[in-house]
Design a protein around this motif. Structure first.
Motif, PDB file in Angstrom:
ATOM      1  N   GLN A 193      -2.894   5.078  -4.558  1.00  0.00           N
ATOM      2  CA  GLN A 193      -3.695   4.035  -4.984  1.00  0.00           C
ATOM      3  C   GLN A 193      -5.189   4.286  -4.729  1.00  0.00           C
ATOM      4  OE1 GLN A 193      -2.163   0.919  -2.267  1.00  0.00           O
ATOM      5  NE2 GLN A 193      -0.465   0.527  -4.013  1.00  0.00           N
ATOM      6  N   LYS A 194      -5.876   3.881  -5.805  1.00  0.00           N
ATOM      7  CA  LYS A 194      -7.463   4.021  -5.715  1.00  0.00           C
ATOM      8  C   LYS A 194      -7.920   3.201  -4.520  1.00  0.00           C
ATOM      9  CE  LYS A 194      -7.072   6.852  -8.946  1.00  0.00           C
ATOM     10  NZ  LYS A 194      -7.484   8.489  -8.907  1.00  0.00           N
TER      11      LYS A 194
ATOM     12  N   ASP B 155      -7.097  -0.775  -3.667  1.00  0.00           N
ATOM     13  CA  ASP B 155      -6.498  -1.532  -4.771  1.00  0.00           C
ATOM     14  C   ASP B 155      -5.156  -1.632  -4.837  1.00  0.00           C
ATOM     15  OD1 ASP B 155      -6.048  -2.859  -7.274  1.00  0.00           O
ATOM     16  OD2 ASP B 155      -6.978  -1.654  -8.379  1.00  0.00           O
ATOM     17  N   THR B 156      -4.344  -2.249  -4.234  1.00  0.00           N
ATOM     18  CA  THR B 156      -2.845  -2.230  -4.524  1.00  0.00           C
ATOM     19  C   THR B 156      -2.225  -2.517  -5.741  1.00  0.00           C
ATOM     20  OG1 THR B 156      -2.419  -4.637  -3.531  1.00  0.00           O
ATOM     21  CG2 THR B 156      -2.780  -2.838  -1.740  1.00  0.00           C
ATOM     22  N   GLY B 157      -3.170  -3.312  -6.508  1.00  0.00           N
ATOM     23  CA  GLY B 157      -2.470  -3.463  -7.832  1.00  0.00           C
ATOM     24  C   GLY B 157      -1.459  -4.553  -7.743  1.00  0.00           C
TER      25      GLY B 157
ATOM     26  N   THR C 196      -8.600   8.222  -2.547  1.00  0.00           N
ATOM     27  CA  THR C 196      -7.408   8.027  -3.165  1.00  0.00           C
ATOM     28  C   THR C 196      -6.445   8.112  -1.883  1.00  0.00           C
ATOM     29  OG1 THR C 196      -7.599   9.281  -5.067  1.00  0.00           O
ATOM     30  CG2 THR C 196      -5.689   8.845  -4.263  1.00  0.00           C
TER      31      THR C 196
ATOM     32  N   MET D 205       0.658  -1.247  -0.041  1.00  0.00           N
ATOM     33  CA  MET D 205       0.117   0.110   0.069  1.00  0.00           C
ATOM     34  C   MET D 205       0.896   1.361   0.101  1.00  0.00           C
ATOM     35  SD  MET D 205      -3.178   0.898   2.511  1.00  0.00           S
ATOM     36  CE  MET D 205      -4.056  -0.747   2.260  1.00  0.00           C
TER      37      MET D 205
END
Length: 389
Positions: free
Chosen positions: A297-298, A371-373, A314, A293
């Motif tokens: 990030q969203k 959403d950490t991606g 965000t 994190m």
């Protein structure tokens, strides 16, 4: 005979039982029903296959969920926050106007309350008079400087005259025409003239210093005038602060006891204003959830008050430490009875587009999903499996 009789009795018995022969087909039919036995074997085989396939399917689904999971970090330990301003007065006085009520919605610039301005109007009038007096004093100092300059010129002229008189008396005394007493008198007059010139020059320096070292200084730039102007500005500022306006859009809180006639002091907290234009989310994530994190990030935010509405947010910043570190009594782990407990770290999220139509209030509970991606992936899965072995 007995034997024949027994045989006849047996035959008679058999003949009497012979009418039961038609039941033979029934017994044959009952004997033919166990034919579906092979179906039981097939059913047992299907059950066994189901018992084996179901755990395998659950294991496959669990593996897929684990491998593809970890991208979204979620917590229900989150709250909506809004900036809260403590309203106080910069001037002391009695409240004469109060246009507020508990939970009242106000806009930026709206009048909240007013203090009796009469004492501050009087103070402003006194400050104006002090400014005028300071300006007049500067003009007097300038006149004194000019007078000192004139005295210096007069003293210099007197020195020149006395010097000439002394020179004449000395010349006549050398020729024997004038007496010595006349020469002494001329010398004394010359010394007096020189002393008066020195006093005049000192007067010029004093008058010049009174003008701030610059005889040509502007009146309003003189130190005394500047001090008077500053005092006048302070008085005008105090008079302006007798009316207190809302610094931002928001809602009035803790104002139930604020009434007209109340005497307020400088800096005394009176009530609060909760800003509705400055809204963010404080989410407390477990430390194990912060691996990937980072700010930018969203995230999706769902408030308990509006479960059907999803707010976009965000990640703005990750806290500097755990909640235990900033508590009033931090935990001391060196006591010998330490137990490892997963800590939580606050994460601040900024709402990108809060719905103005919804009543958002500070302290509302929320559920945050970031959403950490980054998913766990197969390498992560196999490394954990190898470590378990």
């Amino acid at each position: 005979m007995n034997a024949v009789t027994k045989i006849d009795e047996n035959v008679t018995t058999l003949e009497m039982e012979s009418p039961a022969k038609p039941t033979a087909p029934v017994s044959v039919a009952l004997a033919e029903k166990p034919e579906p036995a092979p179906r039981k074997k097939a059913r047992r085989g299907g059950r066994f296959a189901l018992m084996v396939a179901l755990p395998l399917a659950l294991a496959a689904v669990g593996t897929y969920v684990y491998v593809t999971g970890g991208r979204y970090e979620e917590t229900e330990n989150a709250n909506l926050r809004q900036a809260r301003i403590t309203i106080s007065s910069d001037t002391a006085g009695r409240v004469v106007t109060a246009d507020i009520a508990e939970n009242q919605v106000v806009k930026k610039g709206d009048l909240l309350f007013a203090i009796d301005p009469q004492p501050y109007r009087i103070a402003l009038a006194q400050a104006d008079a002090a400014v005028a007096a300071a300006r007049l004093n500067v003009e007097q100092l300038r006149a004194a400087y000019n007078q000192a300059m004139a005295q210096e010129r007069s003293a210099a002229s007197e020195v020149d005259y006395s010097q000439s008189q002394y020179d004449r008396a000395a010349d006549l005394a050398n020729k024997g025409i004038n007496t010595k007493s006349s020469l002494d008198e001329a010398r004394n007059d010359l010394d007096k003239a020189k002393q008066q010139l020195a006093v005049a020059k000192q007067g010029i320096e004093s008058a010049k210093a009174a003008l701030g070292g610059n005889p040509d200084i502007e009146t309003d730039k003189h130190p005394t005038v500047l001090a008077a102007l500053a005092a006048r500005d302070k008085a005008a500022y105090d008079l302006e602060q007798t009316t207190v306006q809302a610094p931002a859009d928001g809602i009035i809180a803790q104002a139930s006891s604020f009434k007209v006639g109340q005497f307020v002091g400088v800096g005394t907290p009176l009530f609060s204003l909760v800003e509705t234009d400055d809204t963010w989310i404080d989410a407390n994530f477990k430390e194990t959830q912060l691996t990937h994190m980072k700010p930018g990030q969203k995230a999706d935010v769902v408030l308990d008050t509006y479960p059907d509405k999803t707010f976009e947010a965000t990640v703005q910043a990750v806290g500097a430490g755990t909640g235990a570190e900033f508590s009033l009594l931090p935990a001391q782990n060196a006591t010998g009875n330490w137990v490892k407990v997963t800590q939580r770290i606050p994460v601040r999220l900024q709402l990108t587009d809060p719905d103005a139509k919804l009543a958002l209030r500070t302290g509302m509970s929320a559920t945050v999903t970031v959403d950490t991606g980054v998913s766990r992936g197969f390498p992560h899965f196999f490394s954990h499996a190898a470590a378990a072995e």
